[in-house]
Design a protein around this motif. Structure first.
Motif, PDB file in Angstrom:
ATOM      1  N   GLY A   1      -3.940   9.495   2.198  1.00  0.00           N
ATOM      2  CA  GLY A   1      -4.359   8.494   1.218  1.00  0.00           C
ATOM      3  C   GLY A   1      -4.205   7.061   1.689  1.00  0.00           C
ATOM      4  O   GLY A   1      -5.049   6.218   1.397  1.00  0.00           O
ATOM      5  N   GLY A   2      -3.131   6.774   2.410  1.00  0.00           N
ATOM      6  CA  GLY A   2      -2.911   5.418   2.907  1.00  0.00           C
ATOM      7  C   GLY A   2      -4.013   4.988   3.858  1.00  0.00           C
ATOM      8  O   GLY A   2      -4.590   3.910   3.731  1.00  0.00           O
ATOM      9  N   LYS A   3      -4.316   5.854   4.798  1.00  0.00           N
ATOM     10  CA  LYS A   3      -5.369   5.552   5.765  1.00  0.00           C
ATOM     11  C   LYS A   3      -6.717   5.430   5.060  1.00  0.00           C
ATOM     12  O   LYS A   3      -7.510   4.542   5.360  1.00  0.00           O
ATOM     13  CB  LYS A   3      -5.425   6.643   6.831  1.00  0.00           C
ATOM     14  CG  LYS A   3      -6.414   6.365   7.922  1.00  0.00           C
ATOM     15  CD  LYS A   3      -6.323   7.386   9.020  1.00  0.00           C
ATOM     16  CE  LYS A   3      -7.271   7.007  10.150  1.00  0.00           C
ATOM     17  NZ  LYS A   3      -7.025   7.752  11.356  1.00  0.00           N
ATOM     18  N   LEU A   4      -6.973   6.304   4.097  1.00  0.00           N
ATOM     19  CA  LEU A   4      -8.241   6.287   3.372  1.00  0.00           C
ATOM     20  C   LEU A   4      -8.417   4.989   2.592  1.00  0.00           C
ATOM     21  O   LEU A   4      -9.484   4.376   2.636  1.00  0.00           O
ATOM     22  CB  LEU A   4      -8.340   7.481   2.427  1.00  0.00           C
ATOM     23  CG  LEU A   4      -9.600   7.544   1.570  1.00  0.00           C
ATOM     24  CD1 LEU A   4     -10.852   7.697   2.435  1.00  0.00           C
ATOM     25  CD2 LEU A   4      -9.506   8.692   0.581  1.00  0.00           C
ATOM     26  N   ILE A   5      -7.383   4.542   1.889  1.00  0.00           N
ATOM     27  CA  ILE A   5      -7.543   3.331   1.081  1.00  0.00           C
ATOM     28  C   ILE A   5      -7.728   2.104   1.968  1.00  0.00           C
ATOM     29  O   ILE A   5      -8.506   1.216   1.657  1.00  0.00           O
ATOM     30  CB  ILE A   5      -6.408   3.146   0.051  1.00  0.00           C
ATOM     31  CG1 ILE A   5      -6.852   2.131  -1.014  1.00  0.00           C
ATOM     32  CG2 ILE A   5      -5.105   2.736   0.708  1.00  0.00           C
ATOM     33  CD1 ILE A   5      -6.025   2.132  -2.267  1.00  0.00           C
ATOM     34  N   VAL A   6      -7.043   2.059   3.109  1.00  0.00           N
ATOM     35  CA  VAL A   6      -7.244   0.943   4.044  1.00  0.00           C
ATOM     36  C   VAL A   6      -8.702   0.925   4.508  1.00  0.00           C
ATOM     37  O   VAL A   6      -9.355  -0.112   4.527  1.00  0.00           O
ATOM     38  CB  VAL A   6      -6.275   1.027   5.250  1.00  0.00           C
ATOM     39  CG1 VAL A   6      -6.692   0.064   6.352  1.00  0.00           C
ATOM     40  CG2 VAL A   6      -4.844   0.739   4.811  1.00  0.00           C
TER      41      VAL A   6
ATOM     42  N   VAL B   1       0.868  -1.177   0.000  1.00  0.00           N
ATOM     43  CA  VAL B   1       0.000   0.000   0.000  1.00  0.00           C
ATOM     44  C   VAL B   1       0.904   1.225   0.000  1.00  0.00           C
ATOM     45  O   VAL B   1       1.932   1.242   0.661  1.00  0.00           O
ATOM     46  CB  VAL B   1      -0.975   0.011   1.219  1.00  0.00           C
ATOM     47  CG1 VAL B   1      -0.247   0.040   2.531  1.00  0.00           C
ATOM     48  CG2 VAL B   1      -1.938   1.174   1.135  1.00  0.00           C
ATOM     49  N   TRP B   2       0.538   2.214  -0.819  1.00  0.00           N
ATOM     50  CA  TRP B   2       1.291   3.462  -0.808  1.00  0.00           C
ATOM     51  C   TRP B   2       0.372   4.617  -1.189  1.00  0.00           C
ATOM     52  O   TRP B   2      -0.676   4.421  -1.751  1.00  0.00           O
ATOM     53  CB  TRP B   2       2.528   3.400  -1.696  1.00  0.00           C
ATOM     54  CG  TRP B   2       2.303   3.440  -3.167  1.00  0.00           C
ATOM     55  CD1 TRP B   2       2.306   4.542  -3.975  1.00  0.00           C
ATOM     56  CD2 TRP B   2       2.066   2.323  -4.041  1.00  0.00           C
ATOM     57  NE1 TRP B   2       2.088   4.188  -5.278  1.00  0.00           N
ATOM     58  CE2 TRP B   2       1.936   2.835  -5.351  1.00  0.00           C
ATOM     59  CE3 TRP B   2       1.962   0.953  -3.844  1.00  0.00           C
ATOM     60  CZ2 TRP B   2       1.706   2.020  -6.440  1.00  0.00           C
ATOM     61  CZ3 TRP B   2       1.722   0.145  -4.936  1.00  0.00           C
ATOM     62  CH2 TRP B   2       1.605   0.670  -6.215  1.00  0.00           C
ATOM     63  N   SER B   3       0.820   5.785  -0.823  1.00  0.00           N
ATOM     64  CA  SER B   3       0.016   6.978  -1.044  1.00  0.00           C
ATOM     65  C   SER B   3       0.887   8.090  -1.614  1.00  0.00           C
ATOM     66  O   SER B   3       2.033   8.248  -1.222  1.00  0.00           O
ATOM     67  CB  SER B   3      -0.584   7.430   0.291  1.00  0.00           C
ATOM     68  OG  SER B   3      -1.251   8.643   0.132  1.00  0.00           O
TER      69      SER B   3
END
Length: 188
Positions: A130-135, A123-125
């Motif tokens: 963005g990282g927290k949002l995609i998780v 996972v990358w942002s």
């Protein structure tokens, strides 16, 4: 002395008010993109941007039931997460490859539902938050699925990965030779 204090005090209060308004505006603008972002499935991603596993090509990331998801905002991808479906928790990328391939073949014999565990292996942002949002968004998607009952990571042995997953509510399952596994609790 009191006269000077009386003159300065309103100026200080005004400056504090102004600074508070500026900060609130910047914070609002900063998180505006989060509200308008959407989770989408991708056919491919720019693997050179992946800080964790850039050596894995798009063929690996999208074959045998593996998926690539992105957070899209205004036509641009701001975060990416790659994961695989398995029925067991892998301890290495090689094991992830084997277990996701096995789960994929088993699904062909059954009901096309690939694996019961979603393994997030990178996972990358490109944008703050963005990282927290995609998780969070992938987590929601998994909760809605009929066949997935676990979200587990295959993370590198780094302090950054440990902090990221711990801050986002995951629990450490095990530490392996070259990786570590965290689990996000899914309550349906």
């Amino acid at each position: 002395m009191k006269e000077i204090a009386k003159k300065i005090k309103p100026r200080i209060k005004a400056r504090i008010r102004k600074n508070r308004q500026i900060i609130n505006k910047k914070v609002t603008n900063f998180f505006d993109w989060v509200k308008g972002a959407e989770l989408i499935e991708l056919n491919e991603c720019d693997t050179s941007e992946d800080p964790i596993r850039p050596e894995l090509d798009n063929n690996f990331r999208s074959s045998c039931g593996r998926k690539i998801f992105g957070v899209k905002y205004k036509g641009e991808i701001h975060a990416v997460m790659c994961f695989a479906y398995t029925n067991e928790i892998p301890k290495s990328v090689e094991e992830l490859d084997k277990l996701s391939h096995d789960a994929f073949l088993q699904s062909a014999m059954r009901d096309q539902k690939v694996g019961q565990i979603a393994i997030a292996y990178t996972v990358w942002s490109k944008k703050k938050g963005g990282g927290k949002l995609i998780v969070k968004e992938v987590f929601k998607k998994i909760k809605k699925s009929n066949h997935l009952n676990r979200l587990v990571t295959l993370s590198p042995l780094t302090e950054m990965a440990t902090k990221f997953h711990s801050r986002n509510g995951a629990k450490l399952l095990q530490i392996n030779e070259t990786t570590q596994n965290f689990e996000y609790l899914i309550i349906k």
